[in-house]
Write an enzyme that holds these catalytic residues in place. Structure first.
Site: not given
Length: 487
Positions: A244, A278
């Site tokens: 991720e 993110c």
């Protein structure tokens, strides 16, 4: 200093001493010895020994311990939130929401395991077809610094529920949060060896990633590091790898009636967590013309009033410090490079003190930058791109190797339908911030943002492999035999 947790006991590391610092004060937040390669080996061996007993436990028994962990998190919310704020600079109001998300992850992960994996049966003419899921074994979990509690928790919890054992290597910038979290697991009654903690910097991470006795590696962090891990495990199909990673996320502004609502969602998209999510918007596409001018003026006005302060300030600030003075300096340097390439600063970013992680929320117009670098600047640095047509905005928004999140703020539902059909990202929001995501949905992106959806609801997919069986309770000779067989 006993800061490693191996085989159910707190022990000293045999590697170099390192420390984490409060980025808002430069005070030491945590200090201890790192895990050497030998320490990592002991942690993996402990997890391997514990695997047979843990995976053999009844599913409900494993879930009972994990639910106890969630209850204890809620009881200790303030203490853990303080640990998060002290090490990351994150304001307490936001750190508290992180602890709440950690506790909520348990129920969602149990539901995801049962729905995504679990056990399923289907009757056949001469028996039953059964689909079961088996844990992989020992998995390594690498945690990031921006959500040092919630994000590694999002891999540890589903891994344990599925019956895996874990070796956890947190970010070297947030080891104290990892310690506080593992203490809660210990009190929840997790058996020795099921969860092991190895603190350290790069060498510790290399030792764990290179260990031949891990069966899986779950990583949350930068795309550069994740890409290196992907290359490293390219010749090892036996390893389950969950990545991720980051994004260069676009937010497209369309014409809206409520400009203040659009500005609010843009600020949340770009500057929440000091831009250290993110899913934060890095590139903001604003239409040319009078509406775009009004939106931009209001965005600049509200942004200029945002203050950053220490994590426990009263009243609480919207932003805290970024993770370190070094990270702050890198952001200012990134702004300078953009300006050298033709960007125009609207609100220039400055670092308040070279010893601290405080920077202001910044806005730069990069419309005139030819060959705009496709980079994720992990902080409150918003890049404005003025566009002529909606299709031009979408084309430029898609001009990235990443594909984590994207957003559209617009009143026109037809524009939304066109946007969601043509934008390339794993999380695509309409009239919501780009960093708005549900734990009850898969989390992840396309391109350099990761491999499939390794987080949130689909994390269960990475924690167990399917085992298909056809079964009959009684062994019988078939009534009809294949040609050529004589009994």
């Amino acid at each position: 200093m006993t800061e490693l947790f191996i085989d159910g006991a707190w022990v000293a590391g045999s590697g170099p001493v390192f420390a984490s610092r409060n980025p808002g004060t430069d005070e030491i937040a945590w200090q201890g010895e790192s895990a050497s390669a030998a320490d990592v080996d002991r942690a993996v061996a402990s997890a391997r020994r514990a695997f047979a007993g843990w995976s053999a436990l009844d599913f409900e028994a494993r879930c009972a311990i994990v639910k106890r962990f969630a209850a204890l998190l809620t009881e200790r919310k303030e203490a853990i939130a303080t640990a998060i704020g002290r090490e990351t600079g994150k304001p307490l109001w936001e750190a508290r929401t992180e602890v709440a998300s950690m506790a909520a992850k348990v129920g969602i992960s149990i539901q995801a395991y049962q729905e995504r994996t679990g056990e399923k049966r289907q009757d056949m003419a001469d028996g039953v077809a059964v689909l079961r899921h088996r844990p992989h074994g020992v998995v390594a979990v690498f945690g990031p610094y921006n959500f040092p509690g919630h994000l590694p928790n999002g891999h540890i919890v589903p891994a344990l529920i599925a019956g895996n054992t874990v070796v956890f290597k947190p970010s070297e910038l947030a080891p104290g949060v990892a310690r506080a979290t593992v203490e809660v697991w210990q009190e929840a009654g997790l058996p020795a060896g099921v969860l092991n903690l190895v603190q350290g910097e790069k060498d510790t991470g290399i030792a764990l990633a290179n260990h031949r006795q891990i069966d899986g590696l779950f990583f949350t962090g930068s795309s550069d590091t994740g890409t290196l891990l992907h290359k490293q495990f390219g010749g090892r199909p036996e390893i389950v790898l969950a990545l991720e990673m980051g994004g260069n996320n676009p937010l497209v502004i369309g014409e809206v009636e409520d400009i203040d609502a659009a500005v609010h969602h843009t600020i949340q998209s770009a500057f929440l967590s000091a831009g250290q999510r993110c899913t934060c918007a890095r590139r903001i596409f604003v239409p040319q013309g009078a509406f775009g001018d009004r939106f931009l003026a209001r965005f600049v006005d509200v942004t200029s009033k945002i203050t950053a302060d220490v994590f426990d300030a009263d009243p609480q600030p919207f932003m805290g410090a970024v993770i370190s003075a070094r990270a702050a300096a890198k952001l200012v340097d990134a702004q300078s490079r953009l300006i050298e390439q033709g960007a125009k600063p609207i609100i220039a970013m400055t670092q308040r003190d070279p010893r601290l992680g405080f920077v202001n929320a910044a806005i730069v117009d990069v419309t005139g930058v030819a060959n705009l670098p496709d980079e994720e600047h992990f902080g409150p640095l918003a890049q404005i791109v003025r566009y002529a047509t909606f299709d031009d905005a979408i084309e430029r928004a898609n001009d990235t190797a990443f594909g984590l999140s994207a957003g559209l703020l617009a009143d026109d539902e037809n524009a939304w339908a066109h946007f969601r059909r043509t934008i390339r990202a794993g999380i695509v929001n309409w009239n919501r911030p780009t960093n708005g995501a549900s734990s009850a949905a898969p989390f992840g992106g396309t391109g350099r943002s990761g491999n499939h959806r390794p987080s949130a609801y689909y994390a269960a997919d990475y924690c167990a492999y399917p085992m298909a069986s056809v079964e009959s309770t009684q062994l019988t000779l078939p009534a009809s035999l294949s040609p050529g067989l004589h009994f």
